[in-house]
Design an enzyme around this catalytic site. Structure first.
Site, mmCIF file in Angstrom:
data_model
loop_
_atom_site.group_PDB
_atom_site.id
_atom_site.type_symbol
_atom_site.label_atom_id
_atom_site.label_comp_id
_atom_site.label_asym_id
_atom_site.label_seq_id
_atom_site.Cartn_x
_atom_site.Cartn_y
_atom_site.Cartn_z
ATOM 1 N N ASP A 1 0.788 -1.143 0.119
ATOM 2 C CA ASP A 1 0.154 -0.031 0.247
ATOM 3 C C ASP A 1 0.986 1.432 0.033
ATOM 4 O OD1 ASP A 1 -1.916 -1.710 0.285
ATOM 5 O OD2 ASP A 1 -2.932 -0.922 2.003
ATOM 6 N N HIS B 1 4.065 -2.383 3.164
ATOM 7 C CA HIS B 1 4.169 -0.832 2.449
ATOM 8 C C HIS B 1 5.419 -1.003 1.651
ATOM 9 C CE1 HIS B 1 0.862 -0.626 5.691
ATOM 10 N NE2 HIS B 1 0.508 0.421 5.016
HETATM 11 NI NI NI Z 1 -2.291 3.140 3.347
#
Ligand code: NI
Length: 227
Positions: free
Chosen positions: A40, A184
């Site tokens: 993400d 991430h």
């Molecule tokens: Ni996020």
């Protein structure tokens, strides 16, 4: 005549649209153990390194991109699409969506859809709500934009850990067949640990695939939640 024919053939090939790079045989997750790694908030400064690691290991991933980062690093978005990764929508500016008005939510999602599709020629069919904050209204508004909501089965908290060893053991602990792991690519340690992590996951029998491949041919329905 022959030369003319060759020139013509070359011209036709040049006119064909670039094919998606999924020439490799599709993994069948009904038959083998699959896991979806998802990243993400990117693309970030280290995303190119991550893409090279994935390429080297013939692994596919799913990226939930922020529109404003798409705008900053368009070449990486094109590369993701070209190399057979899946791209989802993670809003333009990462707000907590349930706190916004309908029009603001739609704007966050739509601007990101447009940024991604203008670069890749494909409009995302999935979104992930920032912070995982969502409700029925958010899910339905995203459905109106043609997207299903994709959450996760395991979150690594890599943004908090910021340590290669801890991130690796979190993923190995959370990994399970048909799991969806949240990480991430804007966390440098996540990108750095990926070569050794992928090696270990493969040793444990996992095939690393996109979220769509996990669905075993079923299609994501806009307005629904997965997994
Ligand atoms: Ni996020």
């Amino acid at each position: 005549m022959l030369v003319r024919g060759l020139v013509l053939a070359g011209a036709i090939v040049a006119l064909l649209p670039a094919l998606p790079a999924q020439a490799a045989p599709k993994v069948d997750c009904a038959k083998v153990k699959c896991l979806a790694l998802t990243f993400d908030d990117g693309p970030g400064p280290a995303t190119g390194t991550l893409l090279s690691t994935l390429e080297k290991n013939k692994a596919k991933a799913t990226f939930f991109l922020m529109g404003k980062h798409v705008d900053l690093r368009p070449a990486l978005v094109k590369r993701m699409a070209r190399e057979g990764h899946e791209i989802g929508n993670h809003t333009w500016s990462h707000p907590s969506l349930p706190t916004l008005f309908d029009e603001e939510i739609t704007q966050e999602l739509r601007a990101t859809q447009e940024a991604i599709s203008s670069l890749t020629g494909r409009t995302p069919r999935m979104f992930r709500p920032p912070y995982g904050n969502t409700d029925d209204r958010v899910r339905e508004l995203a459905g109106d934009e043609g997207m299903a909501q994709v959450l996760w089965t395991g979150t690594t908290l890599d943004w908090k850990l910021r340590d290669q060893k801890k991130i690796k053991s979190a993923v190995l602990r959370l990994a399970k067949r048909d799991g969806v792991i949240l990480m991430h690519d804007v966390v440098p340690q996540t990108v750095q640990v990926m070569p050794s992590l992928i090696k270990e996951l493969k040793k444990r029998g996992y095939h690393l695939v996109t979220v769509s491949t996990l669905l075993k041919g079923r299609k994501l329905t806009p307005g629904t939640t997965y997994p």
